[in-house]
Write a protein that holds these residues in place. Structure first.
Motif, short mmCIF file in Angstrom:
data_model
loop_
_atom_site.label_atom_id
_atom_site.label_comp_id
_atom_site.label_asym_id
_atom_site.label_seq_id
_atom_site.Cartn_x
_atom_site.Cartn_y
_atom_site.Cartn_z
N GLY A 153 0.82 -1.21 0.00
CA GLY A 153 0.00 0.00 0.00
C GLY A 153 0.85 1.26 0.00
N ILE A 154 1.96 1.23 0.74
CA ILE A 154 2.86 2.38 0.74
C ILE A 154 3.48 2.58 -0.65
CG2 ILE A 154 5.00 3.31 1.72
CD1 ILE A 154 4.31 1.87 4.32
N LEU A 155 3.87 1.47 -1.28
CA LEU A 155 4.43 1.56 -2.63
C LEU A 155 3.40 2.10 -3.62
CD1 LEU A 155 6.48 -1.77 -2.86
CD2 LEU A 155 7.36 0.54 -2.54
N LEU A 156 2.16 1.60 -3.52
CA LEU A 156 1.11 2.05 -4.44
C LEU A 156 0.82 3.54 -4.25
CD1 LEU A 156 -1.48 -0.88 -4.38
CD2 LEU A 156 -0.08 -0.14 -6.30
N SER A 157 0.90 4.01 -3.01
CA SER A 157 0.60 5.42 -2.75
C SER A 157 1.59 6.35 -3.43
CB SER A 157 0.59 5.67 -1.24
OG SER A 157 -0.40 4.87 -0.60
N PHE A 158 2.84 5.88 -3.58
CA PHE A 158 3.86 6.72 -4.21
C PHE A 158 4.12 6.32 -5.66
CE2 PHE A 158 4.61 7.20 0.29
CZ PHE A 158 4.96 8.55 0.42
N LEU A 159 3.32 5.42 -6.19
CA LEU A 159 3.49 4.97 -7.57
C LEU A 159 2.74 5.92 -8.50
CD1 LEU A 159 4.87 2.54 -9.02
CD2 LEU A 159 2.63 1.45 -9.07
N PRO A 160 3.44 6.61 -9.40
CA PRO A 160 2.74 7.58 -10.26
C PRO A 160 1.85 6.93 -11.30
CG PRO A 160 5.06 7.40 -10.89
CD PRO A 160 4.89 6.58 -9.64
#
Length: 299
Positions: A124-131
């Motif tokens: 979820g953290i990765l998805l939040s910063f994934l453009p």
């Protein structure tokens, strides 16, 4: 022989112990109330600080998912600090030290038990910063298609075209390919069709390209592409590809629908037939009801 059990002394000892606990509670009551007040202030502060931070990040950070996950993490950190300060006011520093000392072992056990949950959290953290994926985008993933409504620490929530919500674990979104319709303002739309075998194929190609180009003007290096691809059972089939502004699956369907209507109109005007399968049944052996069946007169 020792003295026997004295009930009065036991009762007196219990009352003395309760009295000591009561005195300790009374002495600690101001600190306890102060600890509750401080922790409550930290909780309220985290809430209002989150609102202020949201207003600030709204102009600094364009991606909604980054803003939301950042605000959630900061609020959790503020509440955790308030919790530790409250424990310090209660003179539970030694207890806190013991808890932190055993946190490593407990954390390892929890990590082994909650591997899937922790995987979803980090995903979820990765998805939040994934453009490549943001709140409001229309995506396809794991057999589902819809608009991204929420990205949290456990899952991603999308709303499908039928207005139903689908919750997909973050780890599945990270591990599986997903298609994002909203990352590009223009996409290529394809329409499949077929014309009769006796049609003028050059004319069909010319008027189709002209019709689609007038309906959807192409930009830059874009162009309407027309290609025959097979000899079908009852038609010569082709595909038309053109560029237009689409950011969701619905936009693609609308563009394809408008192109089909325009193509059908121009085909009707030019007497171009779009055939459909026809089944013909032939009965070559007719039955003569007047002719007696062999062996009928022998009965």
């Amino acid at each position: 022989m020792g003295e026997g059990f004295n009930f009065d002394d036991s009762i007196e000892g219990i009352w003395d112990k309760l009295g000591e606990w009561m005195d300790s509670l009374i002495l600690s009551l101001p600190n306890f109330l102060l600890a509750i007040l401080v922790f409550s202030l930290f909780v309220l502060g985290a809430k209002y600080f989150g609102k202020i931070l949201h207003k600030v990040l709204r102009f600094k950070v364009r991606q909604d998912s980054i803003r939301e996950i950042t605000i959630k993490i900061i609020k959790v950190v503020i509440v955790a600090i308030g919790f530790f300060v409250a424990l310090g006011l209660l003179n539970l520093d030694k207890v806190l030290t013991s808890v932190l000392a055993g946190a490593g072992v407990v954390g390892l056990a929890i990590g082994l038990a909650l591997q899937g949950t922790l995987n979803n959290t980090f995903s979820g953290i990765l998805l939040s910063f994934l453009p490549e994926i943001q709140i409001g985008d229309w995506i396809e993933n794991n057999g589902y298609a819809g608009r991204v409504i929420e990205i949290n620490l456990r899952s991603i929530v999308i709303r499908e075209a039928d207005n139903n919500y689908v919750v997909i674990p973050n780890s599945q979104v990270i591990d599986a390919p997903f298609k994002n319709f909203s990352r590009t303002s223009r996409s290529r739309v394809m329409v499949n069709c077929g014309v009769a075998y006796n049609s003028d194929l050059e004319m069909v190609k010319r008027i189709t390209i002209q019709t689609v180009s007038e309906l959807y003007p192409q930009k830059g290096n874009e162009e309407v592409e027309f290609m025959y691809n097979e000899f079908g059972d009852s038609s010569i089939n082709f595909v038309v590809r053109f560029w237009t502004e689409v950011t969701s699956n619905r936009d693609i369907l609308l563009a394809r629908s408008a192109a089909i209507i325009a193509m059908k109109k121009v085909y009707d005007q030019n007497n171009i037939n779009i055939p459909f399968p026809i089944r013909t049944l032939e009965f070559n052996n007719s039955l003569n009801i007047q002719k007696p069946i062999s062996g009928e007169n022998e009965l």
